[in-house]
Each structure stands twice: as structure tokens, then as C-alpha cells.
Design a protein around this motif. Structure first.
Motif, PDB file in Angstrom:
ATOM      1  N   VAL A 178      27.775  87.022  43.649  1.00 44.84           N
ATOM      2  CA  VAL A 178      26.769  87.788  44.024  1.00 44.84           C
ATOM      3  C   VAL A 178      26.756  87.833  45.591  1.00 44.84           C
ATOM      4  CG1 VAL A 178      25.275  87.417  41.917  1.00 44.84           C
ATOM      5  CG2 VAL A 178      25.115  85.954  43.668  1.00 44.84           C
ATOM      6  N   ASP A 179      26.056  88.969  46.158  1.00 41.63           N
ATOM      7  CA  ASP A 179      26.114  89.317  47.560  1.00 41.63           C
ATOM      8  C   ASP A 179      24.959  88.415  48.417  1.00 41.63           C
ATOM      9  OD1 ASP A 179      23.867  90.419  46.685  1.00 41.63           O
ATOM     10  OD2 ASP A 179      24.338  92.355  47.464  1.00 41.63           O
ATOM     11  N   GLY A 180      24.735  87.146  47.843  1.00 38.96           N
ATOM     12  CA  GLY A 180      23.897  86.298  48.738  1.00 38.96           C
ATOM     13  C   GLY A 180      23.115  85.431  47.893  1.00 38.96           C
ATOM     14  N   PRO A 186      20.444  86.169  39.645  1.00 36.72           N
ATOM     15  CA  PRO A 186      20.344  87.774  39.516  1.00 36.72           C
ATOM     16  C   PRO A 186      20.984  88.452  38.366  1.00 36.72           C
ATOM     17  CG  PRO A 186      21.901  87.264  41.356  1.00 36.72           C
ATOM     18  CD  PRO A 186      21.183  85.963  40.840  1.00 36.72           C
ATOM     19  N   MET A 187      22.102  87.656  37.651  1.00 34.21           N
ATOM     20  CA  MET A 187      22.657  88.011  36.665  1.00 34.21           C
ATOM     21  C   MET A 187      21.757  87.961  35.453  1.00 34.21           C
ATOM     22  SD  MET A 187      25.772  88.624  37.545  1.00 34.21           S
ATOM     23  CE  MET A 187      27.166  88.121  38.835  1.00 34.21           C
ATOM     24  N   LYS A 188      20.710  87.128  35.481  1.00 34.85           N
ATOM     25  CA  LYS A 188      19.989  87.076  34.280  1.00 34.85           C
ATOM     26  C   LYS A 188      18.399  87.674  34.546  1.00 34.85           C
ATOM     27  CE  LYS A 188      21.884  82.486  32.962  1.00 34.85           C
ATOM     28  NZ  LYS A 188      21.713  81.127  32.794  1.00 34.85           N
ATOM     29  N   ASP A 191      14.573  91.198  38.157  1.00 32.66           N
ATOM     30  CA  ASP A 191      13.387  91.081  39.588  1.00 32.66           C
ATOM     31  C   ASP A 191      13.904  90.149  40.542  1.00 32.66           C
ATOM     32  OD1 ASP A 191      12.979  89.034  37.724  1.00 32.66           O
ATOM     33  OD2 ASP A 191      10.921  89.209  37.845  1.00 32.66           O
ATOM     34  N   ALA A 192      15.195  89.526  40.522  1.00 33.84           N
ATOM     35  CA  ALA A 192      15.612  88.499  41.384  1.00 33.84           C
ATOM     36  C   ALA A 192      15.473  89.310  42.869  1.00 33.84           C
ATOM     37  CB  ALA A 192      16.886  87.936  41.027  1.00 33.84           C
ATOM     38  N   VAL A 193      15.067  88.512  43.769  1.00 38.66           N
ATOM     39  CA  VAL A 193      14.964  88.907  45.162  1.00 38.66           C
ATOM     40  C   VAL A 193      15.934  88.224  46.056  1.00 38.66           C
ATOM     41  CG1 VAL A 193      13.219  89.267  47.189  1.00 38.66           C
ATOM     42  CG2 VAL A 193      12.520  89.242  45.033  1.00 38.66           C
ATOM     43  N   ARG A 194      16.603  89.034  46.726  1.00 28.38           N
ATOM     44  CA  ARG A 194      17.897  88.278  47.630  1.00 28.38           C
ATOM     45  C   ARG A 194      16.906  88.089  49.156  1.00 28.38           C
ATOM     46  NH1 ARG A 194      21.129  89.949  51.525  1.00 28.38           N
ATOM     47  NH2 ARG A 194      20.204  91.793  51.756  1.00 28.38           N
ATOM     48  N   LEU A 231      32.505  87.332  46.869  1.00 20.17           N
ATOM     49  CA  LEU A 231      33.805  87.401  46.965  1.00 20.17           C
ATOM     50  C   LEU A 231      34.404  88.414  45.936  1.00 20.17           C
ATOM     51  CD1 LEU A 231      36.082  85.636  48.465  1.00 20.17           C
ATOM     52  CD2 LEU A 231      36.213  84.366  46.197  1.00 20.17           C
ATOM     53  N   ASP A 232      33.686  89.018  45.469  1.00 17.65           N
ATOM     54  CA  ASP A 232      34.225  90.282  44.455  1.00 17.65           C
ATOM     55  C   ASP A 232      34.006  91.613  45.229  1.00 17.65           C
ATOM     56  OD1 ASP A 232      34.533  88.490  42.368  1.00 17.65           O
ATOM     57  OD2 ASP A 232      32.698  88.672  41.371  1.00 17.65           O
TER      58      ASP A 232
END
Length: 252
Positions: A178-180, A186-188, A191-194, A231-232
């Protein structure tokens, strides 16, 4: 003869990177690609090697630490009844296998590489000698540090932070899926906040799972920033070094 104007837009000049020496930490699972179970996925190893090559071409000195969870995870072995010290040493040997695979991929791209092991195995890797490793970096060779710290009960996250400090790296780049860093998976959770930035203490207090607590504390005590990125994302590693892209920075 007067040159005709080109219809092509001018090439964007290459931005100079703000880092001169960095450590890239990736998990062993990252080398599995999308295949299930265990093992190495050669196309994924090649893709990551190309990412490293693109940064190497910027003139950045690169260290790497790769986990071994795609082959064997010591903690999991211990949980199933294996003696913890033995299980951890098996995990260290798995990291050497991954390091050799990455070395082969990088050298296939023309990038000179050294695998440096914390456990002596002179036929396949150099022993860890700090001054020698620094010299390899100065000669623009990629150094892949394998076998963790050489001690059981320490993760490759801690090994990465230790080597980054010893090599006087300017930052640790932690490549993930993931990007941070998010407040929850965030995969689950949609509403996950970065977080754009987060402190070491927040990582520990909120249990954000960036790295293990020993690694975070060691980075904090030496003011070593940790950059967490995907990394993706093709070109993501190079883009962040050039001042672009999405990531989370962990700092004081």
C-alpha cells in the motif's frame, strides 16, 4: 539548413534526488508476487530489480534488506513447537536465498551487487565487515545485507535499521503493498485514512505496524526517517526519490 520545430514536447529534465545513500527494506512475501503459498516468483524479482536499477542509475547508493517470510518464518515455526532459536536461524538462511535471487536479477541488468551475510558462508556471500561494505557503496555497488543481524529474536526490520545506521544511510525506504501508513488496514476497511507524516512515537503508541518496536525505537534514537511506499507502483521508488509520488514519512 534551419531545423524544423518538433511536434514532440520537450523531455522533462531529470530532477536531482535529495538522497545520496538509502536502504530499501522489502519483505520476503513481496518476492512471491500474486502466487499463493511460498517461494519466489521470478518475474516479480525481475520487476523489483528493475526498480532498484532505475534508482541506481540516478547515482544513489543503495543498500537492501529482504525478509525471508516467503520461504520460512521463524516466529511461525516457533509457534508450531520448533525451538525458537533454531527457527530463527532457519529464517536467516531464507533471507540469504532471497538475497542471492535478487543479486542474480540485478547483475543480469548490469548492476554490480554484493551479498553480505551476518552469518559466515564464504562460498556464497561476503562476511559483514562495515568498512568493506561502505567501500562497496562508494564504488556504486548495491549491497544486500542477508541473515538479519546474525542473532535470533531480532527481525529483519531491526536488521534493516541497524545496517542503515551503520552505513550512514539518509533514510529507510520500506516497500509495501500500500502507498503509505494507514490508521487501519486499507485492504479490509474502505474508510482507512492514510497519514502523510507520522512520528515514531505515534507509530509505537498507535501500534501502526510500520516496523517492529525495536526497529522504530532505533530509528527514532538516531533520527533516521522511514519512507513507507507502495512497491507495486511502477516507478514508485524512483519517483519518490525525485520528489514525486505518494508515501508516508516517519520522523521525530
Amino acid at each position: 539548413m534551419t531545423a524544423q520545430p518538433s511536434d514532440q514536447p520537450p523531455e522533462e529534465p531529470q530532477k536531482e534526488t535529495t538522497y545520496k545513500r538509502v536502504l530499501l527494506k522489502i519483505s520476503g512475501e513481496a518476492l512471491m508476487g500474486d502466487q499463493g503459498g511460498f517461494g519466489l516468483h521470478p518475474p516479480t524479482v525481475q520487476r523489483i530489480a528493475r526498480e532498484v536499477q532505475s534508482v541506481h542509475e540516478l547515482g544513489v547508493e543503495i543498500c537492501m534488506v529482504i525478509g525471508g517470510g516467503n520461504i520460512f518464518r521463524g516466529l511461525a515455526g516457533s509457534a508450531q513447537g520448533m525451538e525458537r532459536t533454531t527457527a530463527d536461524y532457519m529464517g536467516m538462511l531464507a533471507t540469504v536465498m532471497n538475497a542471492l535471487a535478487m543479486q542474480s536479477a540485478l547483475e543480469g541488468l548490469g548492476v554490480f551487487t554484493r551479498v553480505i551475510s551476518a552469518i559466515r558462508m564464504d562460498e556464497v556471500a561476503e562476511p559483514y565487515i562495515r568498512r568493506r561494505a561502505v567501500r562497496h557503496l562508494e564504488k556504486k555497488r548495491v549491497c544486500i545485507f542477508a541473515a538479519g543481524t546474525g542473532n535470533p529474536y531480532f527481525t529483519t526490520d531491526t536488521a534493516a535499521t541497524l545496517r542503515a545506521n551503520e552505513m550512514a544511510c539518509e533514510a529507510i525506504f520500506k516497500g509495501t503493498k500500500v502507498d503509505g501508513i494507514y490508521d487501519k488496514d486499507p485492504m479490509k476497511h474502505a474508510d482507512a485514512v492514510r497519514y502523510d507524516t507520522v512520528t515514531y512515537d505515534d507509530c509505537l503508541q498507535k501500534n501502526l505496524k510500520v516496523m517492529d518496536a525495536s526497529a522504530i525505537a532505533l530509528a527514532r534514537d538516531n533520527s533516521l526517517p522511514i519512507i513507507v511506499f507502495s512497491l507495486d507502483e511502477p516507478g514508485g521508488f524512483k519517483g519518490i526519490l525525485a520528489g514525486r509520488g505518494t508515501y508516508t514519512r516517519v520522523h521525530n
